[in-house]
Structures are given as C-alpha cells and as structure tokens.
Write an enzyme that holds these catalytic residues in place. Structure first.
Site, PDB file in Angstrom:
ATOM      1  N   ASP A   1       0.861  -1.192   0.000  1.00  0.00           N
ATOM      2  CA  ASP A   1       0.000   0.000   0.000  1.00  0.00           C
ATOM      3  C   ASP A   1       0.896   1.241   0.000  1.00  0.00           C
ATOM      4  O   ASP A   1       1.727   1.415   0.883  1.00  0.00           O
ATOM      5  CB  ASP A   1      -0.908  -0.012   1.232  1.00  0.00           C
ATOM      6  CG  ASP A   1      -1.976   1.070   1.163  1.00  0.00           C
ATOM      7  OD1 ASP A   1      -3.163   0.732   1.307  1.00  0.00           O
ATOM      8  OD2 ASP A   1      -1.633   2.250   0.976  1.00  0.00           O
TER       9      ASP A   1
ATOM     10  N   ASP B   1      -3.482   2.269  -5.416  1.00  0.00           N
ATOM     11  CA  ASP B   1      -2.225   2.251  -4.662  1.00  0.00           C
ATOM     12  C   ASP B   1      -2.067   1.011  -3.800  1.00  0.00           C
ATOM     13  O   ASP B   1      -1.228   0.978  -2.925  1.00  0.00           O
ATOM     14  CB  ASP B   1      -2.108   3.523  -3.805  1.00  0.00           C
ATOM     15  CG  ASP B   1      -2.777   3.391  -2.457  1.00  0.00           C
ATOM     16  OD1 ASP B   1      -3.841   2.746  -2.382  1.00  0.00           O
ATOM     17  OD2 ASP B   1      -2.219   3.914  -1.478  1.00  0.00           O
ATOM     18  N   GLU B   2      -2.860  -0.001  -4.071  1.00  0.00           N
ATOM     19  CA  GLU B   2      -2.891  -1.134  -3.157  1.00  0.00           C
ATOM     20  C   GLU B   2      -3.021  -2.449  -3.923  1.00  0.00           C
ATOM     21  O   GLU B   2      -3.832  -2.553  -4.837  1.00  0.00           O
ATOM     22  CB  GLU B   2      -4.121  -0.931  -2.259  1.00  0.00           C
ATOM     23  CG  GLU B   2      -4.267  -1.907  -1.164  1.00  0.00           C
ATOM     24  CD  GLU B   2      -5.603  -1.741  -0.429  1.00  0.00           C
ATOM     25  OE1 GLU B   2      -6.256  -0.689  -0.557  1.00  0.00           O
ATOM     26  OE2 GLU B   2      -6.001  -2.701   0.232  1.00  0.00           O
TER      27      GLU B   2
END
Ligand code: TTP
Ligand code: MG
Length: 389
Positions: free
Chosen positions: A9, A107-108
C-alpha cells in the site's frame, strides 16, 4: 495449503505523487482534493501528506475543515490521470515478482508469492526488493505487509506506515493480532465496534476468546466470519486482476431496510465504489448487475446491458436506478449488491476519460442531472467518491 501473501500500500499516495512531481512541496503539508472550480469551501480531502496529517487532516474530511486546520497548507486538485499512470508503473513492478497480483485500488495490491520463494528467495526478501524498486524507479515509498493470508498481510502493511515493513510468521499470527483494536478487522464498522465494546471487547485478542457460537448468537452470519478473523483465519484467495470476470461490491445492512431513499443512496455509494475499482484496474464493463437479498434470505438478481462500455459510478448507478425503479420493495432488504460484468481492458480513449476532474462525459452529466432533479442535490452532491473501500 500454506500460503505466503504480500500486501503493498503506497504511502499518502496522491499527495506523495504531487510532492515528487513538485520538489518544492517535499516535507510540507500537502492536501489533495481542493477543487479550484468550486472555490475553497466545497468537497472533501482525497488524501493528505504525512506532514499535513499532523494537523489532524485526513481523507474524506470536508476541505473547508482542512483549510481551517492548516491555512498555510498546499491545497491541490485531484489529478486522476496522473495517479492512474503512476499506479500502472507500480503494478508493473509488482507483476515482476508474482503472476498473481490483485490490484485493490490505484495504490494497493495483494501478491500471492506461495511457491515463488525458490525463484526469488524468501518472501521477506521479495518484499524488501519491491520496496527498493518502487523507491528507485518511482521515487515513492510503499508500506509492505507479509503474512499467511490477505487479512494478516493487510493489517501488517498498515501498522508501521509510512515506509513500513512488517512480516508476520505463521506461528506469530495470534500474538500479532491480539493487542490490536477490533476495528482493524474487516467487517467491523462503528456499530459492530460499539456492540463489542458493550460486551467489554475492544481488542482482537478479547474477541478471539469468544466461542464461535456466542459470536454467531450476537452477530449472526457476520459473527462466524468475525470469529474466524479474530483467530487470524482468512481463506480468501488472491485473484489475479487480469482474470477477473466481474467487479462488484455489496453491503449487508445492520438492520433490514425498507426506506427506498436509503436503498437508493446505498446503491449510489456501491456504484461509485465499483466504478472506482474498475478505473483502478484499467477495466471497463458492459453489463450492470443489481442484487437484492430480502429479509427471508431469498435473492433477486437483475441485469442491464449497455450498448457501450461503462466505467463511471454515475453511469453504473443510472443502470441500477432503472432496475430498482421496476422492483416492488415488498419486504425489507437485507443486502444490496452492485456489479459490473463483461469486462475488458480500457483503451487509450477511455483512459482519457478516467481523468477524474475533466472526464465526465455528457451522458454522465445528463444522468446526474436527471437523478438530481428527481431526488434533490443531496443524493449525488457529494461528488465522485474516490475510495475503493
Ligand atoms: P489510501 O491508501 O487509503 O490512503 P493513502 O495512500 O493516501 O495514505 P496511507 O495509505 O499512507 O494511509 O488511499 C489511496 C488513495 O486513494 C489516496 O491517496 C487518495 C484516494 N482516496 C480518496 O480519494 N478518498 C478516500 O476517502 C480515501 C481513503 C482515499
Ligand atoms: Mg495508501
């Protein structure tokens, strides 16, 4: 089977991208979410740099409040296309380490690295290498968590942010989870947290001591899942985003609902989340699916297929809205689900439209206006929700 899962993340993603692109902003409080077209007062914070978080600024907070907390902060608009671009580069790095990468949002991602150990060395080494690659190539920091399942890996990546690196061995899971607050577990919202607090349970360790039966008696089906999570058990697979057949999101109400307005608002939120996840994964779809589970547990599913590909929450909701309008809400609703199927990769033209600030098509705007006219500004006035959760 014993698995090894890595969760990655990015730290304060939109804000750190802005800081990297504008070195003047490095080390300063950066708040992303200001909308120059709407003046200072409107909208919510998408994210804030860690420097800005010291002032009490966080995601989903009204931007007006953020201005009050940090008047000298650097307030920037969301540059959706930019983040999609950076996200692609990061995900490409991750795919070098495992063929099984599930992107959860821009973003993960989860990686299943079971069995790749022989090629790359131990999972720990893979995690370290990924962080270094992201730092060197993209000049951004990622937090990484490693564990025997997705739940543990995700909690681990969040624990030492920013630039975190937490490895939880198979034998350490219980010890690791035990002191953490129950709110760290999936499925525990404010209401469940309160209910547990009333039972004197605030940590995962305390929850783990409940018997499965007691947990089920208190929380129904959710109780069984929570009990498993508290033991550190999670069998959900990492599903490679390249193989996804559908993208969906559903919500079980704490109490069954009959109020059509509540149902519509929930469907709008679910549609926005599904739209966000589609865009995050560079996917578009053609069919929307509405799922309703009634209080007697019977399930109702309806589909609507569009002539063109869709990927915006508003467009998804327009289809869902048409479906729900034709349904007789004859008994309370227990669960609502929104899904998109017939997926394909977005092409370059569609990617252009992913630019969140400037990408609303005319059709979307017209649809929004129709809905707004019918139900008032409030239902849709929060703007595009960009969280995948
Ligand atoms: P997060 O990973 O939740 O947050 P973050 O990366 O900014 O910060 P950290 O992980 O270090 O705690 O979300 C990723 C991006 O998604 C975030 O940079 C902006 C966007 N986002 C929103 O637009 N609205 C939201 O409410 C949230 C939570 C995120
Ligand atoms: Mg993040």
């Amino acid at each position: 089977m014993e698995r090894t899962i890595i969760h990655v993340d990015m730290d304060a993603f939109y804000a750190t991208v802005e800081q990297r692109d504008n070195p003047d902003f490095l080390g300063k409080p950066v708040i992303v979410g200001a909308n120059p077209r709407h003046g200072r007062g409107r909208g919510v914070v998408s994210t804030a740099s860690y420097e800005a978080r010291k002032y009490g600024i966080h995601s989903a907070q009204p931007i007006s409040q953020a201005y009050r907390l940090c008047p000298n902060g650097i307030f920037l608009p969301v540059r959706g296309k930019r983040y999609v671009h950076v996200s692609r580069a990061i995900m490409a790095i991750l795919r070098e380490y495992s063929p099984v990468v599930e992107t959860v949002s821009l973003d993960e991602a989860f990686l299943d690295v079971t069995g790749t150990e022989r090629l790359f060395g131990h999972a720990e080494e893979i995690g370290k290498q990924m962080k270094v690659r992201i730092k060197e190539q993209e000049r951004l920091t990622a937090s990484v968590g490693i564990g025997p399942n997705k739940l543990v890996a995700k909690i681990a990546s969040d624990l030492k942010k920013p630039d975190g690196f937490v490895v939880v061995g198979r034998e350490e899971v219980r010890q690791f989870l035990s002191p953490l607050p129950v709110s760290r577990l999936w499925g525990i919202g404010k209401k469940t947290e309160e209910k547990l607090a009333n039972l004197g349970i605030t940590t995962i360790g305390e929850l783990a001591l409940l018997s499965k039966k007691t947990s089920q008696d208190c929380f129904g089906k959710l109780g069984v899942v929570l009990w498993q999570y508290a033991q550190g058990i999670d069998d959900s697979p990492v599903i490679s985003s390249r193989e996804a057949k559908s993208i969906s999101n559903e919500l079980t109400f704490q109490k069954d609902v009959t109020d059509i307005q509540v149902l519509r608002e929930t469907l709008l939120q679910l549609s926005e989340k599904v739209g966000y996840r589609l865009r995050s994964q560079n996917m578009v779809g053609r069919t929307v699916t509405l799922k309703i589970r009634w209080s007697d547990f019977s399930t109702y599913i309806r589909h609507k297929t569009y002539p063109k590909s869709i990927f915006m929450g508003d467009t998804i909701y327009a289809g869902i809205f048409a479906l729900i309008e034709n349904i007789d809400i004859h008994q309370p609703v227990r669960l609502l689900g929104v899904g998109v199927t017939q997926l394909s990769r977005a092409d370059e033209h569609q990617m252009e439209l992913f630019g969140i600030e400037n990408g609303k098509s005319q059709i979307v705007d017209e649809t929004m206006d129709r809905i707004k006219n019918k139900f008032g500004e409030k239902i849709i006035g929060r703007g595009l929700h960009q969280s995948g959760r």
